[in-house]
Design a protein around this motif. Structure first.
Motif, mmCIF file in Angstrom:
data_model
loop_
_atom_site.group_PDB
_atom_site.id
_atom_site.type_symbol
_atom_site.label_atom_id
_atom_site.label_comp_id
_atom_site.label_asym_id
_atom_site.label_seq_id
_atom_site.Cartn_x
_atom_site.Cartn_y
_atom_site.Cartn_z
ATOM 1 N N SER A 31 39.131 27.201 60.509
ATOM 2 C CA SER A 31 37.679 27.403 60.516
ATOM 3 C C SER A 31 37.204 27.424 61.966
ATOM 4 O O SER A 31 37.933 27.028 62.876
ATOM 5 N N GLN A 33 35.070 25.436 63.121
ATOM 6 C CA GLN A 33 34.970 24.028 63.539
ATOM 7 C C GLN A 33 36.285 23.584 64.180
ATOM 8 O O GLN A 33 36.296 22.951 65.223
ATOM 9 N N THR A 34 37.385 23.914 63.541
ATOM 10 C CA THR A 34 38.708 23.569 64.080
ATOM 11 C C THR A 34 38.939 24.306 65.391
ATOM 12 O O THR A 34 39.403 23.734 66.368
ATOM 13 N N PHE A 62 43.641 22.296 59.789
ATOM 14 C CA PHE A 62 42.393 21.546 60.018
ATOM 15 C C PHE A 62 42.607 20.513 61.106
ATOM 16 O O PHE A 62 43.642 19.858 61.161
ATOM 17 N N THR A 66 39.472 14.726 57.259
ATOM 18 C CA THR A 66 38.204 14.862 56.530
ATOM 19 C C THR A 66 37.908 16.318 56.248
ATOM 20 O O THR A 66 37.522 16.682 55.140
ATOM 21 N N GLU A 67 38.101 17.174 57.264
ATOM 22 C CA GLU A 67 37.843 18.604 57.070
ATOM 23 C C GLU A 67 38.764 19.160 55.979
ATOM 24 O O GLU A 67 38.339 19.926 55.126
ATOM 25 N N ARG A 68 40.025 18.738 56.004
ATOM 26 C CA ARG A 68 40.971 19.204 54.981
ATOM 27 C C ARG A 68 40.548 18.721 53.593
ATOM 28 O O ARG A 68 40.618 19.469 52.617
ATOM 29 N N LEU A 89 33.162 25.938 55.985
ATOM 30 C CA LEU A 89 33.547 25.026 57.065
ATOM 31 C C LEU A 89 33.333 25.654 58.436
ATOM 32 O O LEU A 89 33.286 24.941 59.439
ATOM 33 N N THR A 93 29.499 21.802 59.627
ATOM 34 C CA THR A 93 30.531 20.786 59.839
ATOM 35 C C THR A 93 30.838 20.136 58.494
ATOM 36 O O THR A 93 30.049 20.257 57.549
ATOM 37 N N SER A 94 31.959 19.430 58.407
ATOM 38 C CA SER A 94 32.313 18.734 57.159
ATOM 39 C C SER A 94 31.204 17.773 56.747
ATOM 40 O O SER A 94 30.877 17.646 55.580
#
Length: 193
Positions: A31, A33-34, A62, A66-68, A89, A93-94
């Motif tokens: 994502s 974010q990552t 990820f 948490t994201e995963r 995502l 954000t998560s």
């Protein structure tokens, strides 16, 4: 199941990375974010999820567990596949996704490309209790902040401001001071818009 990959970052793009692990290059879909959290250091570790379909085996990476976990919860909902979950995502954000689901913010979830009203409602119905339990989000604080935020956004919309721009500004203000009153939210937002 591959649960994490540690290795040398060979290639880095906004949608995927290639990680070399002992001579084998793994392509991991990521994502935004990552992507923004990844440093340019060569040695990295990503938590992974392996999606297996008849026509493809796809590895998702990820930066945090948490994201995963949020990704896995999202793909458990009927109508939300890995690509839509990754898009969610990438646009939030998560934590924002968790709060949107916990506070039943259909409009915010629906603002993600590829998610309609029915899917947004299904995401909330299916995941609300899981999100509240798994991440121990306090229901009361979510509703208070959401109410203040919604009132401020409605007021700014009446004043003629674009809702998406207003949402970004108000969210940024709430990140700095989560207990802000509606009046102060509007005043601070007006200064930034």
């Amino acid at each position: 199941m591959i649960t994490q990959i540690r290795g040398r970052l060979v290639e880095k793009n906004p949608t995927y990375v290639v990680v070399d692990c002992s001579g084998v290059g793994y392509l991991l879909h990521i994502s935004l974010q990552t992507y923004s959290s990844l440093s340019d250091e060569e040695a990295i570790r990503l938590y992974t999820h392996l999606s297996i379909r008849e026509d493809a085996h796809t590895l998702y990476g990820f930066i945090t567990k948490t994201e995963r976990e949020v990704f896995r919860l999202l793909i458990s909902v009927s109508g939300v596949g890995p690509s839509i979950a990754r898009t969610m995502l990438s646009s939030m954000t998560s934590e924002e996704i968790q709060n949107a689901i916990a506070s039943e913010n259909v409009a915010l979830i629906q603002s993600v490309k590829g998610i309609g009203a029915k899917t947004a409602q299904r995401v909330i119905v299916d995941l609300r209790d899981k999100i509240l339990k798994t991440f121990e989000i306090d229901e009361v604080s979510v509703h208070t902040n959401n109410t203040n935020k919604e009132e401020a956004l409605s007021a700014l919309e009446v004043l003629g401001f674009n809702r998406k721009q207003s949402d970004k500004v108000v969210s940024a203000i709430l990140k700095e001071s989560p207990d802000e009153t509606v009046e102060l939210l509007i005043k601070k937002a007006l200064k930034s818009l």
